[in-house]
Design a protein around this motif. Structure first.
Motif, PDB file in Angstrom:
ATOM      1  N   VAL A 152      34.115  33.571  50.726  1.00 38.41           N
ATOM      2  CA  VAL A 152      34.228  34.985  50.384  1.00 38.41           C
ATOM      3  C   VAL A 152      32.846  35.584  50.550  1.00 38.41           C
ATOM      4  O   VAL A 152      31.865  35.036  50.059  1.00 38.41           O
ATOM      5  CB  VAL A 152      34.694  35.171  48.920  1.00 38.41           C
ATOM      6  CG1 VAL A 152      34.659  36.633  48.530  1.00 38.41           C
ATOM      7  CG2 VAL A 152      36.068  34.578  48.707  1.00 38.41           C
ATOM      8  N   ASP A 172      31.070  39.265  49.943  1.00 35.37           N
ATOM      9  CA  ASP A 172      31.262  40.621  49.453  1.00 35.37           C
ATOM     10  C   ASP A 172      30.135  40.926  48.465  1.00 35.37           C
ATOM     11  O   ASP A 172      29.328  40.062  48.141  1.00 35.37           O
ATOM     12  CB  ASP A 172      32.625  40.735  48.765  1.00 35.37           C
ATOM     13  CG  ASP A 172      33.158  42.166  48.749  1.00 35.37           C
ATOM     14  OD1 ASP A 172      32.371  43.116  48.986  1.00 35.37           O
ATOM     15  OD2 ASP A 172      34.357  42.339  48.501  1.00 35.37           O
ATOM     16  N   ASN A 182      29.609  43.158  42.697  1.00 32.70           N
ATOM     17  CA  ASN A 182      30.518  44.024  41.942  1.00 32.70           C
ATOM     18  C   ASN A 182      31.968  43.820  42.370  1.00 32.70           C
ATOM     19  O   ASN A 182      32.860  43.697  41.529  1.00 32.70           O
ATOM     20  CB  ASN A 182      30.136  45.501  42.101  1.00 32.70           C
ATOM     21  CG  ASN A 182      28.895  45.855  41.319  1.00 32.70           C
ATOM     22  OD1 ASN A 182      28.527  45.165  40.375  1.00 32.70           O
ATOM     23  ND2 ASN A 182      28.234  46.921  41.722  1.00 32.70           N
ATOM     24  N   ASN A 183      32.220  43.798  43.679  1.00 29.23           N
ATOM     25  CA  ASN A 183      33.590  43.613  44.161  1.00 29.23           C
ATOM     26  C   ASN A 183      34.123  42.229  43.817  1.00 29.23           C
ATOM     27  O   ASN A 183      35.310  42.077  43.484  1.00 29.23           O
ATOM     28  CB  ASN A 183      33.672  43.841  45.668  1.00 29.23           C
ATOM     29  CG  ASN A 183      33.520  45.297  46.036  1.00 29.23           C
ATOM     30  OD1 ASN A 183      33.705  46.185  45.207  1.00 29.23           O
ATOM     31  ND2 ASN A 183      33.173  45.553  47.275  1.00 29.23           N
ATOM     32  N   ILE A 184      33.279  41.217  43.908  1.00 26.70           N
ATOM     33  CA  ILE A 184      33.707  39.849  43.589  1.00 26.70           C
ATOM     34  C   ILE A 184      34.095  39.749  42.116  1.00 26.70           C
ATOM     35  O   ILE A 184      35.129  39.180  41.771  1.00 26.70           O
ATOM     36  CB  ILE A 184      32.604  38.836  43.951  1.00 26.70           C
ATOM     37  CG1 ILE A 184      32.501  38.711  45.478  1.00 26.70           C
ATOM     38  CG2 ILE A 184      32.868  37.484  43.320  1.00 26.70           C
ATOM     39  CD1 ILE A 184      31.339  37.889  45.971  1.00 26.70           C
ATOM     40  N   LYS A 196      34.931  42.324  39.995  1.00 29.94           N
ATOM     41  CA  LYS A 196      36.082  43.186  39.700  1.00 29.94           C
ATOM     42  C   LYS A 196      37.398  42.574  40.155  1.00 29.94           C
ATOM     43  O   LYS A 196      38.394  42.639  39.453  1.00 29.94           O
ATOM     44  CB  LYS A 196      35.913  44.551  40.372  1.00 29.94           C
ATOM     45  CG  LYS A 196      34.934  45.462  39.694  1.00 29.94           C
ATOM     46  CD  LYS A 196      34.845  46.775  40.433  1.00 29.94           C
ATOM     47  CE  LYS A 196      33.745  47.640  39.897  1.00 29.94           C
ATOM     48  NZ  LYS A 196      33.596  48.885  40.676  1.00 29.94           N
ATOM     49  N   SER A 197      37.402  41.991  41.340  1.00 28.63           N
ATOM     50  CA  SER A 197      38.655  41.484  41.906  1.00 28.63           C
ATOM     51  C   SER A 197      38.991  40.066  41.465  1.00 28.63           C
ATOM     52  O   SER A 197      40.111  39.610  41.637  1.00 28.63           O
ATOM     53  CB  SER A 197      38.584  41.523  43.431  1.00 28.63           C
ATOM     54  OG  SER A 197      37.624  40.594  43.909  1.00 28.63           O
ATOM     55  N   ASN A 198      38.006  39.337  40.914  1.00 32.91           N
ATOM     56  CA  ASN A 198      38.182  37.927  40.537  1.00 32.91           C
ATOM     57  C   ASN A 198      38.695  37.091  41.713  1.00 32.91           C
ATOM     58  O   ASN A 198      39.416  36.117  41.536  1.00 32.91           O
ATOM     59  CB  ASN A 198      39.127  37.797  39.335  1.00 32.91           C
ATOM     60  CG  ASN A 198      39.152  36.386  38.780  1.00 32.91           C
ATOM     61  OD1 ASN A 198      38.150  35.679  38.821  1.00 32.91           O
ATOM     62  ND2 ASN A 198      40.295  35.967  38.281  1.00 32.91           N
ATOM     63  N   ILE A 199      38.318  37.474  42.917  1.00 40.25           N
ATOM     64  CA  ILE A 199      38.837  36.821  44.122  1.00 40.25           C
ATOM     65  C   ILE A 199      38.442  35.346  44.192  1.00 40.25           C
ATOM     66  O   ILE A 199      39.244  34.507  44.620  1.00 40.25           O
ATOM     67  CB  ILE A 199      38.412  37.577  45.406  1.00 40.25           C
ATOM     68  CG1 ILE A 199      39.155  37.042  46.618  1.00 40.25           C
ATOM     69  CG2 ILE A 199      36.919  37.528  45.621  1.00 40.25           C
ATOM     70  CD1 ILE A 199      40.631  37.271  46.616  1.00 40.25           C
ATOM     71  N   ILE A 223      40.805  33.430  41.922  1.00 36.35           N
ATOM     72  CA  ILE A 223      42.164  33.412  42.472  1.00 36.35           C
ATOM     73  C   ILE A 223      42.265  32.424  43.630  1.00 36.35           C
ATOM     74  O   ILE A 223      43.195  31.612  43.694  1.00 36.35           O
ATOM     75  CB  ILE A 223      42.578  34.834  42.913  1.00 36.35           C
ATOM     76  CG1 ILE A 223      42.725  35.736  41.689  1.00 36.35           C
ATOM     77  CG2 ILE A 223      43.862  34.799  43.734  1.00 36.35           C
ATOM     78  CD1 ILE A 223      42.828  37.214  42.014  1.00 36.35           C
TER      79      ILE A 223
END
Length: 80
Positions: free
Chosen positions: A21, A23, A26-28, A30-33, A36
């Motif tokens: 991943v 990114d 902040n995006n990492i 917020k999305s908890n990618i 997941i």
């Protein structure tokens, strides 16, 4: 200025499979990618032919220039 001593390790080749991943932090967050995708990898690890053990590796790269983070979650494979 703090100087870090560089350590050099030589190991046998390790074959890995997983996901990455790239990114902004902040995006990492917020999305908890990362969480997941890690869960998905854990749930599907028995489908991976040649899987070696149950260990998972989480590697985080923080490039100085681009402001993006890169995470890798990997499972080691048997050597060929």
């Amino acid at each position: 200025m703090q100087m870090l001593q560089v350590q050099r390790l030589e190991k046998e080749e390790i074959r890995l499979v997983g996901f990455s991943v790239k990114d902004s932090l902040n995006n990492i967050v917020k999305s908890n990618i990362v969480g997941i995708l890690r869960e998905e990898l854990v749930n599907r690890k028995n489908e991976i032919p040649g899987k070696k053990g149950d260990d998972l590796y989480l590697i985080r790269f923080i490039p100085r220039v681009c402001g993006l983070l890169m995470y890798l979650t990997l499972i080691s494979l048997e050597s060929k």
